[in-house]
Design an enzyme around this catalytic site. Sequence first.
Site, mmCIF file in Angstrom:
data_model
loop_
_atom_site.group_PDB
_atom_site.id
_atom_site.type_symbol
_atom_site.label_atom_id
_atom_site.label_comp_id
_atom_site.label_asym_id
_atom_site.label_seq_id
_atom_site.Cartn_x
_atom_site.Cartn_y
_atom_site.Cartn_z
ATOM 1 C CB THR A 127 18.960 32.848 23.233
ATOM 2 O OG1 THR A 127 17.666 33.433 23.058
ATOM 3 C CG2 THR A 127 18.859 31.661 24.173
ATOM 4 C CB CYS A 128 20.393 36.079 19.470
ATOM 5 S SG CYS A 128 19.519 34.818 18.539
ATOM 6 C CD GLU A 192 14.583 27.659 17.271
ATOM 7 O OE1 GLU A 192 15.670 27.219 16.874
ATOM 8 O OE2 GLU A 192 14.379 28.007 18.434
#
Length: 528
Positions: A127-128, A192
């Site tokens: 992922t980022c 998150e």
Amino acid sequence: MTAIGGSSSSAATLSSSVKFPPSQFPKSSTFSPHPTPLNPPKCTLRSENPLPPNAVVSKPSPLEILKTSSVDRYTKEKTSIIVIGLNVHTAPVEMREKLAIPEAQWPQVIQELCALNHIEEAAVLSTCNRIEIYLVALSQHRAVREVTDWISKLSGVSIPEICKHQILLYNKDATQHLFEVAAGLDSLVLGEGQILSQVKQVVKSGQGVPGFDRKISGLFKQAISVGKRVRTEKNISSGSVSVSSAAVELALMKRSVASFDDARVLVIGAGKMGKLVIKHLAAKGCRKMVVVNRSEERVNAIREELKDVDLVYRPLSEMLECATEADLIFTCTASESPLFSKENVEMLSSVGKGVGNRLYIDISIPRNVDPGVSELENAVVYNVDDLREVVDANMEDRHQKAMEARGIIQEELNKFEAWIDSLETVPTIKKFRAYVERIRASELEKCLSKMRGNVSKEQKEAMYALSMGIVNKLLHGPMQHLRCDGNDNKSLSEVLENMRALNRMYDLETEISLMEEKIRVKLERAKK
């Protein structure tokens, strides 16, 4: 694009020639992919029949070398679950972008990893803010060495530099780490929710891919269940922010005017992250923005959801022209090379008096804005590592929920560990069933032969059903004592002892262990 997350510990790496009791394994230590072997005691052996000087000594096979390098490693040790990688907590963005693996390449990477000698199963979560490789390995240390070499060759980053920033966890620690990742407990933005959808994507991408098999898929499916439970039972995502919302909050903090009323906003990319940025901008009062994307289809879909927001579509070819007219630019594409270089940004006209510098909020990995742009007087650049400034607020309540969520994680961890350990009994169950079936079929055949063919078809079927019924009822008890899914009171040690007892009583052991056979297949494949 992705959730922000990481790990604060790494597992110890031990010499492959020595075993320690579990209590002596430190949970966290510095990892070296090339451990220095412990010095063995020196001794001198005198041969009664020394070999002639010109005698030819046959070299041991690769399999024999592997087997003798550590006593009983391949005949008594189980396979290991390993996670190796780096994330936003351990490595800066310039390191992470070098190791990032596009989602479309995950299936290919799984197959490449499983072609290595000591990797049986694999999965990729890139992922980022994290790149993590999950493995089922036939040998811990050799697997780590192989994968570290593979990562270095793929990324061009040296092995010492990778080891400086990486996380490395084994077995229970690796499992717990993934569960915490899926639950949002390992994220920079605690709680998150986007990371759970990315964990689901790992399973979706791995379906039908050789190497994404029973253990690794079971691990990720269990992680998804953990993430759902934590969010449902503890409501940990309440009030938390995502990468995209943090990016919008950061833009508000850095603008000279803390609103988007007069902002000329440009969003580049209308994928998952771009869509979320647009929605958060709208929620903060931004009623007009230009969206640059390869096609208008996704922009039209967002228009349907946000009917009160004026979304102006522009093709990618007009990006620089649109940038000249904007004072706030969000970049969130999957481009593998920068969209904004120092040279083309330098050519852009200034944003105008009273507005300040043009802000670039870059939440892409690899980065869409070249680092050199930040050196220009008319541009200010922020990337995902700069979001920490936003996420420090309202942390106390989420930390309390995180503490409560760890109880759920421990429950699910115990279930998964029980399931993994119970897989050890599967070969014994199969061998025991086959053993009993051979006896049943043989005795039934003897009985039929003594009756010299004076048996009707209906009678044969009845005798077959009778023999199967007896066998199944006799097997029911032993089979129940060879299964453990973590939901009953049977201890794993009891199940494994039952397995060993059956192996002893019925001589079910084979000459070549399952693990050894897997190593043999790997080595033969490597020769081709």
